[in-house]
Scaffold this motif. Sequence first.
Motif, PDB file in Angstrom:
ATOM      1  N   LEU A   1       0.810  -1.387   0.016  1.00 39.47           N
ATOM      2  CA  LEU A   1      -0.085  -0.018  -0.136  1.00 39.47           C
ATOM      3  C   LEU A   1       0.705   1.126  -0.148  1.00 39.47           C
ATOM      4  N   LEU A   2       1.885   1.280   0.941  1.00 42.00           N
ATOM      5  CA  LEU A   2       2.610   2.459   0.781  1.00 42.00           C
ATOM      6  C   LEU A   2       3.388   2.711  -0.516  1.00 42.00           C
ATOM      7  N   MET A   3       3.833   1.707  -1.017  1.00 43.47           N
ATOM      8  CA  MET A   3       4.736   1.635  -2.353  1.00 43.47           C
ATOM      9  C   MET A   3       3.441   2.192  -3.590  1.00 43.47           C
ATOM     10  N   GLU A   4       2.421   1.942  -3.457  1.00 43.50           N
ATOM     11  CA  GLU A   4       1.354   2.173  -4.514  1.00 43.50           C
ATOM     12  C   GLU A   4       1.130   3.545  -4.328  1.00 43.50           C
ATOM     13  N   ALA A   5       0.989   4.019  -3.094  1.00 41.48           N
ATOM     14  CA  ALA A   5       0.900   5.605  -2.792  1.00 41.48           C
ATOM     15  C   ALA A   5       1.980   6.495  -3.319  1.00 41.48           C
ATOM     16  N   ARG A   6       3.191   5.880  -3.576  1.00 46.01           N
ATOM     17  CA  ARG A   6       4.518   6.646  -4.212  1.00 46.01           C
ATOM     18  C   ARG A   6       4.888   8.003  -3.448  1.00 46.01           C
ATOM     19  N   GLY A   7       4.814   7.866  -2.147  1.00 42.76           N
ATOM     20  CA  GLY A   7       5.326   8.922  -1.329  1.00 42.76           C
ATOM     21  C   GLY A   7       4.050   9.635  -0.566  1.00 42.76           C
ATOM     22  N   ALA A   8       2.899   9.506  -1.213  1.00 43.47           N
ATOM     23  CA  ALA A   8       1.848  10.084  -0.664  1.00 43.47           C
ATOM     24  C   ALA A   8       1.582   9.455   0.710  1.00 43.47           C
TER      25      ALA A   8
END
Length: 220
Positions: free
Chosen positions: A161-168
């Motif tokens: 989930l964190l990687m899918e958010a791309r820094g968001a």
Amino acid sequence: MRVLVAEDHRVLARTIATGLRRQAMAVDVAGSGDEAERMCLLTDYDVLILDRDLPVMTGDEVCRRLRERTDPPRILMLTAAAEISDKVYGLTALGADDYLAKPFDFAELVARVRALSRRTPTSPPAALRHEGITLDRARREASADGRPLELTPKEFAVLHLLMEARGAAVPHDELVRTVWDENLDPRTSAVRAVVSRLRRKLGDPGIITADKGQGYRLCD
């Protein structure tokens, strides 16, 4: 991934839900057809595991009604009706995406659920990358600077989930809703504990930050 199990046999429903949760899926359970339809209208499930023989409203009717929606969940029929004609009817006349007869092997159920969750036009690439971290969704493998990471299912799902958010920032509630389920107390320290372990395994305490009021995010 969020899954709804619509099964009126309580022991079987509980067994399936527990097993899927151990695979880092967020699982809710419905014991009747009308409850399953109502829950699908309120929550965007990725996959619905649907027994055909449900009380109040049959699984067949639930499937038909959900197919009238613009964006229904992927539906896996799970039923004792195992004849070829039953499978053909479920997949064609009812519009189910997959069909698995009881009794079944749990590993096959997990594989089919994961395959259904990937069967969407907007499915992201199998491999995600961020600052030396690579996560392969298809192989369920992750590495940091080329070093393989031994992650638990929950750690893998949170990192995904964190990687899918791309820094968001990913809100705490979204992590709970997607990786755990409605039974987890949102005030629990479970998310914080998983993030803490992830930081250690990634080898950089500052790679995941907690933005107060915003959630967690991966740093550049």
